[in-house]
Design a protein around this motif. Structure first.
Motif, PDB file in Angstrom:
ATOM      1  N   ALA A  51       0.821  -1.216   0.000  1.00  0.00           N
ATOM      2  CA  ALA A  51       0.000   0.000   0.000  1.00  0.00           C
ATOM      3  C   ALA A  51       0.853   1.263   0.000  1.00  0.00           C
ATOM      4  O   ALA A  51       0.367   2.332  -0.351  1.00  0.00           O
ATOM      5  CB  ALA A  51      -0.924  -0.010   1.216  1.00  0.00           C
ATOM      6  N   GLY A  52       2.110   1.124   0.422  1.00  0.00           N
ATOM      7  CA  GLY A  52       2.967   2.303   0.507  1.00  0.00           C
ATOM      8  C   GLY A  52       2.874   2.988   1.851  1.00  0.00           C
ATOM      9  O   GLY A  52       3.331   4.109   2.034  1.00  0.00           O
ATOM     10  N   LEU A  53       2.260   2.316   2.829  1.00  0.00           N
ATOM     11  CA  LEU A  53       2.116   2.901   4.167  1.00  0.00           C
ATOM     12  C   LEU A  53       3.319   2.579   5.043  1.00  0.00           C
ATOM     13  O   LEU A  53       3.443   3.078   6.152  1.00  0.00           O
ATOM     14  CB  LEU A  53       0.838   2.350   4.835  1.00  0.00           C
ATOM     15  CG  LEU A  53      -0.453   2.586   4.055  1.00  0.00           C
ATOM     16  CD1 LEU A  53      -1.622   1.867   4.700  1.00  0.00           C
ATOM     17  CD2 LEU A  53      -0.723   4.089   3.950  1.00  0.00           C
ATOM     18  N   GLU A  54       4.186   1.704   4.545  1.00  0.00           N
ATOM     19  CA  GLU A  54       5.357   1.263   5.300  1.00  0.00           C
ATOM     20  C   GLU A  54       6.519   1.237   4.311  1.00  0.00           C
ATOM     21  O   GLU A  54       6.370   0.670   3.226  1.00  0.00           O
ATOM     22  CB  GLU A  54       5.060  -0.155   5.826  1.00  0.00           C
ATOM     23  CG  GLU A  54       5.798  -0.575   7.040  1.00  0.00           C
ATOM     24  CD  GLU A  54       5.374   0.185   8.287  1.00  0.00           C
ATOM     25  OE1 GLU A  54       6.154   1.065   8.680  1.00  0.00           O
ATOM     26  OE2 GLU A  54       4.300  -0.105   8.856  1.00  0.00           O
ATOM     27  N   ALA A  55       7.629   1.870   4.663  1.00  0.00           N
ATOM     28  CA  ALA A  55       8.777   1.903   3.754  1.00  0.00           C
ATOM     29  C   ALA A  55       9.380   0.507   3.602  1.00  0.00           C
ATOM     30  O   ALA A  55       9.318  -0.299   4.523  1.00  0.00           O
ATOM     31  CB  ALA A  55       9.832   2.864   4.287  1.00  0.00           C
ATOM     32  N   ILE A  56       9.939   0.218   2.426  1.00  0.00           N
ATOM     33  CA  ILE A  56      10.578  -1.073   2.156  1.00  0.00           C
ATOM     34  C   ILE A  56      12.066  -0.928   2.482  1.00  0.00           C
ATOM     35  O   ILE A  56      12.728  -0.040   1.951  1.00  0.00           O
ATOM     36  CB  ILE A  56      10.363  -1.463   0.680  1.00  0.00           C
ATOM     37  CG1 ILE A  56       8.868  -1.676   0.422  1.00  0.00           C
ATOM     38  CG2 ILE A  56      11.169  -2.702   0.315  1.00  0.00           C
ATOM     39  CD1 ILE A  56       8.496  -1.741  -1.043  1.00  0.00           C
ATOM     40  N   SER A  57      12.583  -1.778   3.363  1.00  0.00           N
ATOM     41  CA  SER A  57      13.974  -1.639   3.801  1.00  0.00           C
ATOM     42  C   SER A  57      14.946  -2.133   2.745  1.00  0.00           C
ATOM     43  O   SER A  57      16.045  -1.620   2.596  1.00  0.00           O
ATOM     44  CB  SER A  57      14.217  -2.409   5.105  1.00  0.00           C
ATOM     45  OG  SER A  57      13.237  -2.069   6.048  1.00  0.00           O
ATOM     46  N   ASP A  58      14.534  -3.195   2.023  1.00  0.00           N
ATOM     47  CA  ASP A  58      15.436  -3.805   1.050  1.00  0.00           C
ATOM     48  C   ASP A  58      14.608  -4.638   0.079  1.00  0.00           C
ATOM     49  O   ASP A  58      13.506  -5.075   0.421  1.00  0.00           O
ATOM     50  CB  ASP A  58      16.448  -4.702   1.797  1.00  0.00           C
ATOM     51  CG  ASP A  58      17.722  -4.884   0.975  1.00  0.00           C
ATOM     52  OD1 ASP A  58      17.786  -4.341  -0.147  1.00  0.00           O
ATOM     53  OD2 ASP A  58      18.636  -5.568   1.461  1.00  0.00           O
ATOM     54  N   GLY A  59      15.138  -4.864  -1.113  1.00  0.00           N
ATOM     55  CA  GLY A  59      14.432  -5.664  -2.101  1.00  0.00           C
ATOM     56  C   GLY A  59      13.603  -4.784  -3.031  1.00  0.00           C
ATOM     57  O   GLY A  59      13.672  -3.552  -2.958  1.00  0.00           O
ATOM     58  N   THR A  60      12.815  -5.424  -3.891  1.00  0.00           N
ATOM     59  CA  THR A  60      12.071  -4.706  -4.923  1.00  0.00           C
ATOM     60  C   THR A  60      10.616  -5.132  -4.916  1.00  0.00           C
ATOM     61  O   THR A  60      10.310  -6.315  -4.896  1.00  0.00           O
ATOM     62  CB  THR A  60      12.660  -5.019  -6.316  1.00  0.00           C
ATOM     63  OG1 THR A  60      14.069  -4.846  -6.264  1.00  0.00           O
ATOM     64  CG2 THR A  60      12.072  -4.098  -7.372  1.00  0.00           C
ATOM     65  N   LEU A  61       9.732  -4.147  -4.939  1.00  0.00           N
ATOM     66  CA  LEU A  61       8.300  -4.421  -5.031  1.00  0.00           C
ATOM     67  C   LEU A  61       7.781  -3.851  -6.345  1.00  0.00           C
ATOM     68  O   LEU A  61       7.989  -2.676  -6.649  1.00  0.00           O
ATOM     69  CB  LEU A  61       7.568  -3.787  -3.845  1.00  0.00           C
ATOM     70  CG  LEU A  61       6.061  -4.005  -3.838  1.00  0.00           C
ATOM     71  CD1 LEU A  61       5.740  -5.468  -3.567  1.00  0.00           C
ATOM     72  CD2 LEU A  61       5.404  -3.132  -2.792  1.00  0.00           C
ATOM     73  N   THR A  62       7.123  -4.704  -7.123  1.00  0.00           N
ATOM     74  CA  THR A  62       6.645  -4.300  -8.439  1.00  0.00           C
ATOM     75  C   THR A  62       5.136  -4.494  -8.531  1.00  0.00           C
ATOM     76  O   THR A  62       4.625  -5.550  -8.160  1.00  0.00           O
ATOM     77  CB  THR A  62       7.317  -5.161  -9.538  1.00  0.00           C
ATOM     78  OG1 THR A  62       8.716  -5.261  -9.255  1.00  0.00           O
ATOM     79  CG2 THR A  62       7.132  -4.552 -10.912  1.00  0.00           C
ATOM     80  N   ILE A  63       4.427  -3.458  -8.963  1.00  0.00           N
ATOM     81  CA  ILE A  63       2.992  -3.591  -9.253  1.00  0.00           C
ATOM     82  C   ILE A  63       2.829  -3.355 -10.752  1.00  0.00           C
ATOM     83  O   ILE A  63       3.253  -2.312 -11.263  1.00  0.00           O
ATOM     84  CB  ILE A  63       2.143  -2.580  -8.459  1.00  0.00           C
ATOM     85  CG1 ILE A  63       2.348  -2.766  -6.945  1.00  0.00           C
ATOM     86  CG2 ILE A  63       0.658  -2.736  -8.815  1.00  0.00           C
ATOM     87  CD1 ILE A  63       1.564  -1.775  -6.087  1.00  0.00           C
ATOM     88  N   GLY A  64       2.225  -4.313 -11.461  1.00  0.00           N
ATOM     89  CA  GLY A  64       2.185  -4.227 -12.921  1.00  0.00           C
ATOM     90  C   GLY A  64       3.623  -4.330 -13.408  1.00  0.00           C
ATOM     91  O   GLY A  64       4.350  -5.231 -13.025  1.00  0.00           O
ATOM     92  N   ASP A  65       4.053  -3.356 -14.231  1.00  0.00           N
ATOM     93  CA  ASP A  65       5.462  -3.403 -14.642  1.00  0.00           C
ATOM     94  C   ASP A  65       6.244  -2.221 -14.065  1.00  0.00           C
ATOM     95  O   ASP A  65       7.251  -1.807 -14.582  1.00  0.00           O
ATOM     96  CB  ASP A  65       5.589  -3.458 -16.169  1.00  0.00           C
ATOM     97  CG  ASP A  65       4.612  -2.517 -16.850  1.00  0.00           C
ATOM     98  OD1 ASP A  65       4.215  -1.530 -16.176  1.00  0.00           O
ATOM     99  OD2 ASP A  65       4.250  -2.762 -18.007  1.00  0.00           O
ATOM    100  N   ARG A  66       5.745  -1.712 -12.931  1.00  0.00           N
ATOM    101  CA  ARG A  66       6.369  -0.530 -12.332  1.00  0.00           C
ATOM    102  C   ARG A  66       6.930  -0.865 -10.948  1.00  0.00           C
ATOM    103  O   ARG A  66       6.213  -1.388 -10.101  1.00  0.00           O
ATOM    104  CB  ARG A  66       5.298   0.565 -12.209  1.00  0.00           C
ATOM    105  CG  ARG A  66       5.805   1.922 -11.795  1.00  0.00           C
ATOM    106  CD  ARG A  66       4.763   2.982 -12.086  1.00  0.00           C
ATOM    107  NE  ARG A  66       3.528   2.727 -11.330  1.00  0.00           N
ATOM    108  CZ  ARG A  66       2.878   3.660 -10.635  1.00  0.00           C
ATOM    109  NH1 ARG A  66       3.313   4.896 -10.605  1.00  0.00           N
ATOM    110  NH2 ARG A  66       1.771   3.357  -9.988  1.00  0.00           N
TER     111      ARG A  66
END
Ligand SMILES: Nc1ncnc2c1ncn2[C@@H]1O[C@H](COP(=O)(O)OP(=O)(O)O)[C@@H](O)[C@H]1O
Ligand SMILES: [Mg+2]
Length: 364
Positions: A51-66
């Motif tokens: 949702a983007g309510l919590e920052a990602i510390s490491d790694g990659t999150l992809t929704i669709g091709d973004r």
């Protein structure tokens, strides 16, 4: 519509606590995927990162091709439904449904059309003028769903949306959510701690424990081939019986020596010969303890407590120092104190390593 991909996604909270320890999996476009695990295992953390309510510390999150690691929540094209409905109490149902669209500057006619459509889909059309305080719990939950629905997002995120409802409403809403998903075909990630909800709703299930993924598969595959003792005992109600003991072989027949002269006849189990003498945790589902003729029994525990629930009977049993539970057909209710001869159908036992808890798989 869109797929969601996690590549080695980690969440380390500012205090150093690892909420999610390197999750990698993909939610297929249009899939209803369930994240399940006990409280505190990191389900909400994972969802909040999508949702983007919590920052990602490491790694990659992809929704669709973004890649969305650094994309603001409002630009991710997702809609989230929480356990607390968070409805505006002073607004009517119609206004609650329309509010997010107004904020986004949608036209009046577009808003009206979407609100009408969502209200019909969720059977809220008769209560559009009411305030949340004048609704039942189930109706409030449907308004919360409707608010996500009108957004027409690429991905729906649902965090324990039914936890505040009573058991009967919950099973009704479960079916409604499944129906809604079938109608919309939108990607959904659904979080719950309730294994029955997970099994009945998920097309695939991700089982989490202590921030780590334990197994990802369809409900039946998880049930029939749990990867470890945690998954084995977490899914299924009553839980799988587990007996620690030593496997012994006599020709092609196997037994489990489970201490105190307790010996389970396992018949012709498909174990490799070199498992003879091996200490294992042996898992047997309650429905795989079947009434047997005394001469053909694998085990003969003593009945302690009987729970007849109508369609079946749960028998709580004692076998030496082991407590077991059997799910029996209701035609004969056993009596506490009696000795109950039971058999185990062949191929229905699960063996786990006593050190790691991992499922033991015969080498090919
Ligand atoms: N802001 C935070 N700081 C430190 N630890 C947190 C924070 N938020 C959550 N946690 C911890 O992270 C773990 C996972 O939390 P959460 O994702 O909410 O679990 P779940 O939704 O599976 O119950 C829990 O042990 C929780 O206490
Ligand atoms: Mg949570």
């Amino acid at each position: 519509m869109a797929q969601v991909r996690f590549d080695a996604v980690r969440k380390v909270y500012p205090n150093g606590f690892v909420g999610v320890a390197g999750a990698s999996f993909e939610v297929v476009d249009g899939e209803l995927l369930v994240l399940v695990g006990p409280s505190g295992c990191g389900k909400s953390t994972l969802l909040r990162m999508v949702a983007g309510l919590e920052a990602i510390s490491d790694g990659t999150l992809t929704i669709g091709d973004r890649v969305v690691n650094d994309v603001a929540p409002k630009d991710r094209d997702i809609a989230m439904v929480f356990q607390s409905y968070a409805l505006y109490p002073h607004m009517s149902v119609a206004e609650n449904l329309a509010f997010g669209l107004k904020l986004r500057g949608q036209s009046k006619s577009e808003i009206a059309a979407r609100v009408t459509e969502a209200a019909q889909m969720l059977e809220l059309d008769q209560v559009l003028d009411r305030k949340p305080g004048q609704l039942s719990g189930g109706q409030r939950q449907r308004v919360a769903l409707g608010r996500a629905l009108v957004r027409q997002p690429q991905v729906f995120l649902l965090d324990e949306p039914l936890s505040n409802l009573d058991a009967k409403l919950r099973s009704g809403m479960r079916v409604e959510i499944a129906r809604l998903h079938r109608k919309l075909g939108t990607t959904m990630i659904y979080v719950t701690h309730d294994q029955i909800e997970a099994m009945t709703l998920g097309q695939r299930i991700v089982v989490l424990k202590d921030g780590r993924i334990q197994q990802i598969d369809t409900p039946m595959a998880l049930y029939e081939r749990p990867a470890n003792l945690f998954v084995a005992t977490f899914l299924g109600s009553p839980a799988m019986n587990v007996l620690r003991g030593r496997l012994e072989r006599d020709g092609r027949s196997w037994t489990l020596e489970a201490g105190d002269e307790v010996s389970l006849a396992l018949g012709e189990a498909e174990f490799p010969p070199d498992w003879a003498g091996r200490e294992v945790d042996l898992g047997i589902r309650p429905e795989h303890l079947l009434p047997a003729a005394a001469g053909a029994a694998s085990l003969a525990p003593v009945v302690e407590v009987v729970e007849p629930v109508g369609s079946e009977v749960f028998a709580n049993l004692r076998l030496g120092r082991h407590a077991l539970i059997a799910r029996l057909p209701p035609d004969r209710v056993p009596v506490p104190g009696e000795t109950l001869p039971l058999s185990i159908p062949s191929g229905r036992v699960h063996a786990f390593d006593v050190g790691t808890g991992e499922r033991l798989v015969p080498r090919a």
